[in-house]
Structures are given as C-alpha cells and as structure tokens.
Scaffold this motif. Structure first.
Motif, short mmCIF file in Angstrom:
data_model
loop_
_atom_site.label_atom_id
_atom_site.label_comp_id
_atom_site.label_asym_id
_atom_site.label_seq_id
_atom_site.Cartn_x
_atom_site.Cartn_y
_atom_site.Cartn_z
N ARG A 66 0.85 -1.21 0.00
CA ARG A 66 0.00 0.00 0.00
C ARG A 66 0.88 1.26 0.00
O ARG A 66 0.58 2.23 -0.69
CB ARG A 66 -0.90 -0.06 1.25
CG ARG A 66 -1.85 1.08 1.41
CD ARG A 66 -3.09 0.93 0.53
NE ARG A 66 -3.84 2.18 0.49
CZ ARG A 66 -4.08 2.87 -0.61
NH1 ARG A 66 -3.67 2.47 -1.78
NH2 ARG A 66 -4.77 3.99 -0.55
N GLU B 3 2.00 1.85 -3.42
CA GLU B 3 0.91 2.37 -4.27
C GLU B 3 0.72 3.87 -4.03
O GLU B 3 0.53 4.64 -4.97
CB GLU B 3 -0.39 1.60 -3.99
CG GLU B 3 -0.37 0.19 -4.57
CD GLU B 3 -1.47 -0.71 -4.01
OE1 GLU B 3 -1.53 -1.87 -4.43
OE2 GLU B 3 -2.26 -0.26 -3.14
N LEU B 4 0.77 4.26 -2.74
CA LEU B 4 0.63 5.69 -2.42
C LEU B 4 1.79 6.48 -3.02
O LEU B 4 1.62 7.58 -3.54
CB LEU B 4 0.60 5.88 -0.89
CG LEU B 4 -0.68 5.43 -0.20
CD1 LEU B 4 -0.51 5.44 1.31
CD2 LEU B 4 -1.85 6.34 -0.59
N GLU C 251 3.43 5.82 -5.65
CA GLU C 251 3.23 5.95 -7.10
C GLU C 251 2.09 6.91 -7.43
O GLU C 251 2.22 7.77 -8.30
CB GLU C 251 2.90 4.56 -7.67
CG GLU C 251 2.73 4.53 -9.16
CD GLU C 251 2.74 3.11 -9.69
OE1 GLU C 251 2.02 2.26 -9.12
OE2 GLU C 251 3.46 2.86 -10.66
N GLN C 252 0.98 6.79 -6.69
CA GLN C 252 -0.23 7.53 -7.08
C GLN C 252 -0.35 8.90 -6.44
O GLN C 252 -0.89 9.82 -7.02
CB GLN C 252 -1.47 6.69 -6.75
CG GLN C 252 -1.58 5.45 -7.64
CD GLN C 252 -2.41 4.35 -6.98
OE1 GLN C 252 -3.14 4.61 -6.03
NE2 GLN C 252 -2.30 3.14 -7.50
N LYS C 253 0.13 9.02 -5.18
CA LYS C 253 -0.09 10.29 -4.45
C LYS C 253 1.20 11.03 -4.13
O LYS C 253 1.16 12.18 -3.68
CB LYS C 253 -0.84 10.01 -3.14
CG LYS C 253 -2.13 9.25 -3.29
CD LYS C 253 -3.30 10.19 -3.27
CE LYS C 253 -4.55 9.54 -3.76
NZ LYS C 253 -5.60 9.40 -2.86
N CYS D 118 9.16 7.29 -7.58
CA CYS D 118 8.78 5.87 -7.54
C CYS D 118 9.19 5.15 -8.83
O CYS D 118 9.02 5.68 -9.92
CB CYS D 118 7.27 5.78 -7.36
SG CYS D 118 6.65 4.11 -7.43
N LYS E 222 10.22 -0.31 -5.61
CA LYS E 222 9.07 -0.81 -4.84
C LYS E 222 9.48 -2.08 -4.08
O LYS E 222 9.09 -2.28 -2.94
CB LYS E 222 7.91 -1.14 -5.77
CG LYS E 222 7.15 0.06 -6.29
CD LYS E 222 5.97 -0.44 -7.10
CE LYS E 222 5.20 0.66 -7.75
NZ LYS E 222 4.17 0.15 -8.66
#
Ligand code: ADP
Ligand code: ASP
Ligand code: MG
Length: 440
Positions: free
Chosen positions: A46, A49-50, A52-54, A103, A108
């Motif tokens: 998670r 993912e954050l 990468e996305q946020k 990222c 990762k």
C-alpha cells in the motif's frame, strides 16, 4: 541442519514471537526463515501504491503508521536498545528513499523487503536476548535470481559456503521472500515466497528436514477459508503437494516443493499454536488412496482459439504455443477439440498483443473472472471420475482436464461459483477422506 520457517501470523505479536523462539530454542543446527509480521507486506505494498499515485508525503505517512504499529506489537518483547538501532536504521533508509527518489518498479521491491528485514532482525535479537546464540544472515547475499528471474540452488549453495558468518552448524536467522535480481538490486519473490526461500535454503544447505510453521495444523483436504470441517492430511507425496500448491492451496507457495523434491528433503507443515498436532509430512511416497484434496486457483482467464485449419492438421498446436512462448505467457490448463484449443492464463496484462498474434491462426475469444478447481487423487480408480462429475453437474463448467499423471482432474468455472463447487465436491468426498484420516 534443519530449516524452520515461520509465516507472518507465527511472528505477528510479542506473544507469537515467544512461542516461535521456544521452537527454535530446542535446536542447535538450523536456519530460521522469517516472513514479515502478518499484515506488514500488504501495508508496505500500500505504501508503494501511495508513493506511485499520491507522492512521497502520503507514502511516508503510511510508513510511519506502519512503523508505530510494528513497535507497538513488540513493545513488551525485549528492551528497546536490543532492537531499536537496527530497526530504526532500516525504517530510516526506506523513508529517505521515498523522499529522495521518484517511484519506480525496482525500488518498490526495496520498500516491500522492509517487512522481512525488520521482523527477522527483531526475532534474532530476541533469541540472543534470551540467551540463545544465533547469527543473523542477510538473505540478499545468498539468494540471487538468474537471467530468467529464477533462483538457482547451485548458486545459493556456493554463496552459502562462501558466507563468512555461516559454518554449517549453529543457529541462523534470515529473511524469507527477499533476494537480489540479476543486476544486484534488492528484489522479492512472488507473494507467499518465504516458503520458497525455506526450501531453496534447505536444498542449498543439505538440510535433513524443512519445517513450515504456520497457523493451521497442516495441509487440509479442502480450502478451510471456504469449506467447513476440512481435515488435515497426514502424508502427501511431493507431486500431490505441488499440484495442490500450484492450484491454489495458499498454505504452500507454488514453487516451494521443487527444491525439496530434487534433494529428497521431507517438508513438515506444523501449527505454531498447536505444536503437538501431527501436521502434514510431504515426501516422495505417500499412501495415496481415494480422493486426497481439493484446491482452487483464482484470477484465471481462458483464451479459446478456433480454426477450421486445425482439423487433421499437424503443427497447429506447435504454432499456438510458439506464440505463447514468444509473449512469455505461462499456460496452466489446456484442452483441445477438432477445431479449437482452450488454454488458461493467470495474468491478462499483455494479453492484447498476444491475442493479435493468435488471431493469425483463427478466431480468438477471451473469458475473464474464472477459477480453476483441482481435485487431487487416484482418478483412474473405477467410479471416481463419475462421482466427481456428478458433483459438478450443476455448475457452468468451461473446461475439464484429466492430468497426465492421472492423479488430478481440473475444471474451469466462473469465479462466482467457486465456493459452491468446493463445498459440493467436499460433501461427496468426506466419507472417503474420513476413512483415510482414520487409517493415517
Ligand atoms: P503463513 O503466513 O504461515 O505463510 P498462509 O496464510 O500463507 O500462512 O497459509 C496458511 C493459510 O492457508 C491457512 O490459514 C488457510 O486459511 C489457507 N489455506 C488455503 N488452502 C489450505 C489448505 N488446503 N490447507 C490448509 N490451509 C489452507
Ligand atoms: N511476507 C511475504 C508475503 O506476505 C512473504 C511470505 O509471507 O511468505 O507475501
Ligand atoms: Mg504463506
């Protein structure tokens, strides 16, 4: 030498770590393979993912929450000074990484590896703190993937032998799941991969036994997450265990049987919370009778290639599979008729270019959201096939395949029918399995 692998739930709290340490305390020559504490790998995924996305800030916030939870879980295990400096350094390294570098896929893995790194560090510190002499080995110096992204037992053997901290006797603690790729970057095996680390290290160290300690008393005859009153199986052959693991029995990583089988090392699956339960022993021979077990594998897709050119032609299937090979797409179950071939694949990433190439051979159709159900047992025994088919008669079966070894039959059906099919099959075989357990 013996391998003792603890899964995440077996290391998930101070209390569980104490129980696991008591198991190790009885041993003088062993390599302990630690997974990350339960929930940690999911939380780290998670974080990536954050990231990468946020962006970095949200990722770092999530990591700090995870760090606080980790410290809380081990708070009354041992004094801070015994684990904190090493754990804090590992957390800080990842926070710096998240902050300083954008990222990317490779990094990762570096973030996700943290779970096994801090958990094994604490476990080793606890052993030493409680008077058990033990040495922490860095799994990333031992397990390196080759060009095909696979670990190689001979290479691990050489690395273990030249590891200055390892002397083929004594107690060692290391991380499951983590390794280095062919370029030397920290990397991870697929999810659940600590079992695979355990059997790779077992094969490389010439271990006489590999123990997988988990939260259930062995491999059960059906998936306990979907079926009630499943029973542990006392003994399984390598072939049976590999089939069940491959077709979805989560208790074992799909690749972990191979290294043990190649060196003839028995695998014992044991329950940390019920140490006296017999669990399951996996070795070359097992008294196989009747239907042994049922497993299900999710996220399956079916590709069907239909072509009149296939009828009575030679070389057609070769062309089909060349295309799968060229697209590096692994195939699980295959069935054919005069004019069509159906294959299952796990991932649909990269499926469109694959389908375009397959369309040169015929009409191509893709079905998603499928499940493979695998029944392992002596399928050629008179009546068995009919009984199995009778149980699944009301389901929307899309493919059926009798394994070449004749000890498994697989079905592909819509994912929504999975639980009902597992239960239907279980009712049918329960009496046979009860007989087997009683004589086991
Ligand atoms: P660990 O964290 O110890 O590696 P896993 O969660 O990976 O444990 O595997 C153990 C779980 O596997 C069990 O709790 C159970 O829910 C699930 N499982 C699925 N199929 C089976 C099966 N056939 N026998 C036993 N457990 C199974
Ligand atoms: N921690 C890793 C995972 O959750 C590896 C393992 O537990 O075997 O997938
Ligand atoms: Mg596991």
């Amino acid at each position: 030498m013996q391998i003792i692998k603890f899964g995440g739930t077996s290391l998930g709290s101070a209390e569980r770590i104490r129980i696991a340490a008591d198991i190790v305390r009885e041993q003088n020559d062993c390599i302990v393979v630690c997974s990350a504490m339960s929930g940690m790998t999911n939380a780290l995924v998670r974080v990536t993912e954050l990231w990468e996305q946020k962006g970095a800030l949200e990722a770092i916030e999530a990591l700090q929450t995870l760090r606080a939870d980790f410290y809380l879980r081990i708070a009354d295990l041992l004094p801070e000074e015994n684990y904190m400096p090493a754990a804090a350094t590992l957390f800080d390294e990842v926070i710096t990484l998240l902050k300083d570098i954008p990222c990317n896929e490779l990094l990762k893995h570096r973030v996700i590896a943290l779970g096994e790194q801090v958990t094994s560090g604490v476990f080793n510190s606890y052993l030493v703190f409680t008077g058990k002499s033990s040495v922490l080995l860095d799994a990333t110096t031992l397990l390196h993937l080759d060009k095909t992204q696979e670990p190689d037992v001979e290479d691990i053997t050489r690395r273990l032998q030249s590891c200055s901290e390892y002397t083929s006797s004594g107690v060692y603690v290391t991380q499951g799941f983590i390794c280095r790729d062919v370029h030397g970057s920290i990397c991870t095996l697929s999810r659940g991969g600590s079992d695979f680390t355990a059997t790779l290290l077992g094969a490389a160290s010439g271990a006489e036994k590999i123990e997988i300690w988990t939260d259930i008393d062995g491999m059960h005859n059906n998936d306990p997450r979907f079926v009630q009153q499943t029973e542990p199986i006392r003994e399984l052959s390598y072939t049976e265990a590999a089939e069940l693991a491959y077709f979805g029995a989560k208790i074992l990583h799909p690749s972990c049987v191979r290294p043990a089988r190649e060196k003839g090392i028995p695998i014992a699956i044991k329950n940390t919370l019920q140490r006296d339960a017999r669990g399951t022993t996996i070795q070359s021979e097992a008294p196989a009778f009747g239907i042994r077990a049922i497993a299900a594998k999710d996220n399956i897709n079916v590709l069907r290639i239909t072509s009149g050119r296939m009828f009575n032609a030679y070389g057609f299937l070769a062309k089909v599979f060349e295309i799968f090979r060229d697209h590096k797409m692994a195939v699980d179950v295959v069935t054919t008729s005069e004019v069509s071939v159906s294959v299952t694949i796990e991932s649909i990433s990269g499926v469109l270019p694959l389908m375009l190439d397959l369309e040169k051979l015929g009409r191509v159709n893709l079905e998603t959201k499928r499940t493979i159900i695998c029944v392992v047992g002596d399928m050629l025994r008179p009546g068995h096939m009919a009984e199995v088919m009778q149980q699944v008669k009301d389901f929307d079966i899309r493919m059926v395949s009798l394994g070449a070894s004749s000890n498994n039959i697989t079905f592909v059906l819509p994912a929504a029918q999975k639980a009902a099919a597992l239960n239907a099959l279980h009712h049918l075989f329960l009496p046979v399995n009860e007989k087997m357990v009683m004589s086991g």
